[in-house]
Scaffold this motif. Sequence first.
Motif, PDB file in Angstrom:
ATOM      1  N   VAL A  30      90.387  53.932  64.291  1.00  0.00           N
ATOM      2  CA  VAL A  30      91.815  53.436  64.637  1.00  0.00           C
ATOM      3  C   VAL A  30      92.270  52.876  63.271  1.00  0.00           C
ATOM      4  CG1 VAL A  30      93.232  51.577  65.588  1.00  0.00           C
ATOM      5  CG2 VAL A  30      91.031  52.731  66.950  1.00  0.00           C
ATOM      6  N   ALA A  33      96.927  48.990  65.084  1.00  0.00           N
ATOM      7  CA  ALA A  33      97.275  48.630  66.709  1.00  0.00           C
ATOM      8  C   ALA A  33      98.414  47.844  66.379  1.00  0.00           C
ATOM      9  CB  ALA A  33      96.124  48.309  67.310  1.00  0.00           C
ATOM     10  N   VAL A  42      98.557  52.372  69.384  1.00  0.00           N
ATOM     11  CA  VAL A  42      97.322  52.721  68.533  1.00  0.00           C
ATOM     12  C   VAL A  42      97.346  54.046  67.862  1.00  0.00           C
ATOM     13  CG1 VAL A  42      94.903  52.616  68.717  1.00  0.00           C
ATOM     14  CG2 VAL A  42      96.152  51.352  70.518  1.00  0.00           C
ATOM     15  N   THR A  43      97.302  54.006  66.490  1.00  0.00           N
ATOM     16  CA  THR A  43      97.211  54.907  65.670  1.00  0.00           C
ATOM     17  C   THR A  43      95.685  55.410  65.362  1.00  0.00           C
ATOM     18  OG1 THR A  43      99.262  54.208  64.831  1.00  0.00           O
ATOM     19  CG2 THR A  43      98.208  55.946  63.660  1.00  0.00           C
ATOM     20  N   PHE A  44      95.332  56.572  65.390  1.00  0.00           N
ATOM     21  CA  PHE A  44      94.009  57.093  65.303  1.00  0.00           C
ATOM     22  C   PHE A  44      94.101  58.122  64.101  1.00  0.00           C
ATOM     23  CE2 PHE A  44      94.386  56.009  69.643  1.00  0.00           C
ATOM     24  CZ  PHE A  44      92.971  55.433  70.099  1.00  0.00           C
TER      25      PHE A  44
END
Length: 121
Positions: A30, A33, A42-44
């Motif tokens: 991640v 968030a 949420v950025t993965f």
Amino acid sequence: MTKTFRIPYPSGDINAIVPDQVPLLYADGVMNAAMGMPNSRVTFFAVRPPDGDGLPEGIVEQREVVLDLVVPTAALIEACVNILKNQAHPANKQALATAAALYTSQIKNIVDAIPERPDAE
């Protein structure tokens, strides 16, 4: 073929519909968030190898965003709580520890099987 599963919840059962083709994305972690109301983001990311010239000075890793997930904050909190509660169960803790030890052992065996190069110092 689409499958439907009945899942019990305290407030009442739900039907989970799972189509044949569901996008599968891999993420190494991640990146960010952002919690908010009513939604959170949420950025993965996935780690990417450097381009032909290597990484710029001072850069230790190259990360590429693979998914930006926006979800209701209440659902995100519920998912986090359920993941942590599930992992807190002693059998699950032991299973994860056992799997990690096995994986580490397998990697060590593979590395140990690599023959030494005669010119290596």
